[in-house]
Write a protein that holds these residues in place. Structure first.
Motif, PDB file in Angstrom:
ATOM      1  N   THR A 400      34.071  30.532  47.624  1.00  0.00           N
ATOM      2  CA  THR A 400      33.294  31.452  47.764  1.00  0.00           C
ATOM      3  C   THR A 400      31.804  31.179  47.969  1.00  0.00           C
ATOM      4  OG1 THR A 400      32.232  33.603  46.590  1.00  0.00           O
ATOM      5  CG2 THR A 400      33.155  31.472  45.101  1.00  0.00           C
ATOM      6  N   GLU A 401      30.961  31.885  48.679  1.00  0.00           N
ATOM      7  CA  GLU A 401      29.508  31.511  48.759  1.00  0.00           C
ATOM      8  C   GLU A 401      28.682  32.332  47.686  1.00  0.00           C
ATOM      9  OE1 GLU A 401      29.816  31.457  53.077  1.00  0.00           O
ATOM     10  OE2 GLU A 401      29.548  29.540  53.317  1.00  0.00           O
ATOM     11  N   ALA A 402      29.414  32.776  46.794  1.00  0.00           N
ATOM     12  CA  ALA A 402      28.532  33.800  45.773  1.00  0.00           C
ATOM     13  C   ALA A 402      27.421  33.320  45.236  1.00  0.00           C
ATOM     14  CB  ALA A 402      29.699  34.284  44.669  1.00  0.00           C
ATOM     15  N   SER A 403      27.454  32.051  44.848  1.00  0.00           N
ATOM     16  CA  SER A 403      26.070  31.559  44.031  1.00  0.00           C
ATOM     17  C   SER A 403      25.162  31.198  45.235  1.00  0.00           C
ATOM     18  CB  SER A 403      26.630  30.218  43.094  1.00  0.00           C
ATOM     19  OG  SER A 403      27.227  29.249  43.840  1.00  0.00           O
ATOM     20  N   ILE A 404      25.748  30.951  46.384  1.00  0.00           N
ATOM     21  CA  ILE A 404      24.520  30.825  47.578  1.00  0.00           C
ATOM     22  C   ILE A 404      23.630  32.118  47.702  1.00  0.00           C
ATOM     23  CG2 ILE A 404      23.850  30.181  49.771  1.00  0.00           C
ATOM     24  CD1 ILE A 404      26.239  28.205  49.689  1.00  0.00           C
ATOM     25  N   ARG A 405      24.457  33.079  47.692  1.00  0.00           N
ATOM     26  CA  ARG A 405      23.801  34.496  47.970  1.00  0.00           C
ATOM     27  C   ARG A 405      22.865  34.783  46.676  1.00  0.00           C
ATOM     28  NH1 ARG A 405      29.014  35.196  50.194  1.00  0.00           N
ATOM     29  NH2 ARG A 405      30.150  35.898  48.201  1.00  0.00           N
ATOM     30  N   GLY A 406      23.471  34.325  45.416  1.00  0.00           N
ATOM     31  CA  GLY A 406      22.570  34.710  44.299  1.00  0.00           C
ATOM     32  C   GLY A 406      21.114  33.870  44.386  1.00  0.00           C
ATOM     33  N   PHE A 407      21.260  32.567  44.775  1.00  0.00           N
ATOM     34  CA  PHE A 407      20.098  31.975  45.019  1.00  0.00           C
ATOM     35  C   PHE A 407      19.104  32.696  45.836  1.00  0.00           C
ATOM     36  CE2 PHE A 407      17.356  29.125  47.327  1.00  0.00           C
ATOM     37  CZ  PHE A 407      16.729  28.238  46.634  1.00  0.00           C
ATOM     38  N   TRP A 408      19.603  33.374  46.843  1.00  0.00           N
ATOM     39  CA  TRP A 408      18.773  34.183  48.027  1.00  0.00           C
ATOM     40  C   TRP A 408      18.165  35.338  47.252  1.00  0.00           C
ATOM     41  CZ3 TRP A 408      16.615  30.860  50.934  1.00  0.00           C
ATOM     42  CH2 TRP A 408      17.060  29.568  51.442  1.00  0.00           C
ATOM     43  N   LYS A 409      19.119  35.880  46.683  1.00  0.00           N
ATOM     44  CA  LYS A 409      18.859  37.211  45.971  1.00  0.00           C
ATOM     45  C   LYS A 409      17.576  36.940  45.234  1.00  0.00           C
ATOM     46  CE  LYS A 409      20.746  40.606  42.946  1.00  0.00           C
ATOM     47  NZ  LYS A 409      21.967  40.610  41.980  1.00  0.00           N
ATOM     48  N   VAL A 410      17.528  36.078  44.225  1.00  0.00           N
ATOM     49  CA  VAL A 410      16.321  35.682  43.540  1.00  0.00           C
ATOM     50  C   VAL A 410      15.126  35.067  44.202  1.00  0.00           C
ATOM     51  CG1 VAL A 410      15.246  34.240  41.517  1.00  0.00           C
ATOM     52  CG2 VAL A 410      17.789  35.336  41.388  1.00  0.00           C
ATOM     53  N   TYR A 411      15.597  34.280  45.442  1.00  0.00           N
ATOM     54  CA  TYR A 411      14.331  33.963  46.021  1.00  0.00           C
ATOM     55  C   TYR A 411      13.639  35.043  46.935  1.00  0.00           C
ATOM     56  CZ  TYR A 411      12.118  30.977  49.795  1.00  0.00           C
ATOM     57  OH  TYR A 411      11.254  30.366  50.539  1.00  0.00           O
TER      58      TYR A 411
END
Lengths: 423, 154
Positions: A400-411
């Protein structure tokens, strides 16, 4: 004002995709974005890792480090407390301390000998009264009003975090319980010992390295070592924890002996399955790090901190941008005070797994550069991060790339981009 | 042959194995129980034990070679070692300790020649059958920074 506010305003004129699965390549290339990050991210309401409490063992010990590009000085004073302040003389802006790690009774700026105590208070100005009643500072000059700005500090199981922003939430709230628990798992009630410090200069934007850290999908494909020796097969027991805001993550796996025999990798014809063998297999001999079955735990704290357990290789990584396309990655390898001699030897051997020459990490030093070069001329294109859906949530699968998406969500929120309208 | 000659001959072939190959010959410059470490001047002066590369036997050095040939992924690159004259610190008939400065240039892909590392070798040699073999080599890089990655040994 202000020069400093201009990039932030300009960022609202940029549009970011609505879906978390698209990342525009200009975000890794643009000078204006880089400048705005210094303000919105590194001077923003976030916590940045500074150093270890163990590195400031004695009063007078200091560490000169950075938050983004901002130089900061972290000290331990004689009251036993840790302090941090901007490493910039209040007079004309020179660095107050230059040595990375050192010991001092106070700090004297080399330029005009303005002096600061270990808490960062301006205590002395050379020739403040002038000479023979002539020259010197005006009568209304107040030293107390000219001390470098102090940072807010938090100590999480010996990890010292700092923030330049007064609106930053309490660290417990910032990290959330799941992340705190995983830091405690590795560092709680233990006394770390520094085994070595290395800086790797990466030919890429800092965010490409953070994406890589958060990318559990690549680990067993790009890194042959992991897979061959069962350090991180995707079919091991494990999972991804994405913090509630999306910014922090943990990727972990534990020994799962039944899965060892399974042949998922052969079926996929992935390069990783090559029958490669070590002449000295003691490299991967290991002991249970904290008494459980977990052999891998990669934990990141937004924006640029990593705490790593790969077998018995324990390290912290500090990610510091230096230019749009250049990043310093500071590795600190750790052992613990109560390590036996045998455990120390295992940690030394396993230091070969990580760092600039690490069997399982050297590729990460180069891959960001391959992307940085690959996306030249593609500022208007997007990376696609759809593995495991379009959300930034915890999952049992590490494909999964869920935590990459999380990074961009905050960014994207922190940067103040306009989010694309719904079609 | 005297120590200076033995060590100079050995080091000439050592850098040739790394720079021009075959790299498989590189571990053969060490004894079976050799210690090899790549570190930085800052770590060395603080007495910090870890290395960028850390090996306490020749098998680990062979593993380095097979990993760089068969396992690890990186852009093709090549080194050119320039060595200074070895300073012989101690010597007797069975071996010597010495220090040698080095400069390593690196060419990555079709890029330019870059200065990759400078530093010194801190060595313990043993003389066996008219050859100098490394029993211990600590590679102390002057800078604390390593550009991108370190695959080929120093």
């Amino acid at each position: 004002m202000s020069e400093g506010n201009r990039p932030a305003t300009a960022m609202a004129e940029r549009t970011w995709p609505r879906s978390l699965t698209e990342v525009p390549y200009w975000v890794f290339q643009d000078e204006e974005v880089y400048k705005a990050e210094q303000e919105n991210i590194f001077h923003g309401p976030f916590w940045s890792y500074l150093c270890l409490e163990a590195e400031l063992a004695e009063p007078g010990d200091f560490c000169a480090t950075f938050i983004g590009e901002q130089p900061v000085l972290v000290t331990r004073d004689h009251d036993g407390e840790i302090y941090a302040f901007e490493n910039r003389c209040a007079h004309r802006g020179a660095l107050i301390a230059m040595e990375h790690y050192g010991h001092a009774k106070d700090f004297t700026c080399v330029y005009h000998a303005w002096t600061y105590n270990l808490q960062g208070d301006l205590t002395g100005v050379a020739f403040e009264e002038g000479i023979n009643g002539k020259g010197g500072m005006g009568k209304d000059f107040c030293k107390a009003a000219h001390s470098p700005r102090r940072l807010r500090l938090a100590n999480v199981h010996g990890l010292i975090f700092g923030s330049l922003n007064n609106d930053v939430p309490q660290i417990e709230e910032y990290l959330g319980q799941e992340i705190l628990d995983r830091i405690e798992r590795l560092l709680g009630d233990r006394k770390p010992v520094v085994l070595g410090r290395f800086t790797q200069t990466l030919p890429n934007n800092w965010k490409l390295y953070m994406e890589n850290v958060k990318d559990s999908y690549h680990a067993s494909i790009l890194h042959l070592f992991f897979t061959t020796f069962g350090l991180n097969k995707l079919n091991q027991k494990g999972g991804i924890i994405v913090s509630e805001n999306g910014g922090h993550h943990v990727s972990w796996s534990a020994i799962n002996r039944e899965a060892e025999a399974a042949s998922h990798y052969k079926d996929q014809k992935i390069r990783s399955d090559s029958g490669y063998q070590l002449e000295d297999p003691s490299l991967v001999d290991s002991f249970s790090e904290v008494g459980d079955d977990i052999t891998l735990q990669i934990l990141s704290v937004y924006p640029g901190f990593v705490l790593q357990q790969i077998q018995n290789s324990i390290a912290v990584r500090q990610v510091l941008p230096t230019e749009v396309g250049s990043t310093n990655l500071n590795w600190t390898y750790l052992g613990f005070e109560d390590d036996s001699e045998e455990q120390q030897l295992i940690r030394m051997k396993q230091s070969n797994l990580v760092g600039p020459a690490g069997y399982v990490s050297m590729e990460d030093g180069a891959i960001g550069g391959f992307v940085q070069r690959g996306i030249a001329g593609a500022s208007n294109e997007f990376a696609t991060v759809q593995m495991g859906g379009d959300q930034a949530l915890s999952s049992e699968s590490r494909v999964t790339e869920a935590s990459i998406r999380g990074f961009w969500k905050v960014y994207r929120a922190a940067m103040g981009f306009s989010i694309e309208e719904e079609a | 042959m005297d120590a200076l000659n033995l060590i100079s001959r050995s080091q000439g072939f050592y850098v040739r194995a790394i720079d021009d190959g075959p790299i498989e010959e590189w571990p053969e410059f060490f004894t079976d129980d050799a210690f090899y470490k790549v570190t930085t001047a800052d770590n060395h002066s603080r007495g910090l034990p870890a290395g960028v590369i850390w090996a306490n036997n020749k098998a680990m050095l062979k593993d380095r070679v097979s990993a760089l040939k068969d396992a690890n992924i990186y852009e093709p690159h090549a080194y050119r070692h320039m060595l200074g004259q070895p300073a012989i610190l101690e010597e007797d008939r069975t071996g010597a300790t010495s220090e040698t400065s080095f400069l390593v240039l690196r060419v990555t892909g079709n890029g330019p020649t870059d200065v990759f590392a400078s530093g010194r070798y801190l060595d313990e040699y043993v003389f066996i059958d008219g050859k100098a073999l490394l029993k211990k080599r600590i590679v102390v890089c002057d800078s604390s920074r390593i550009d991108t990655l370190l695959v080929l040994p120093l």
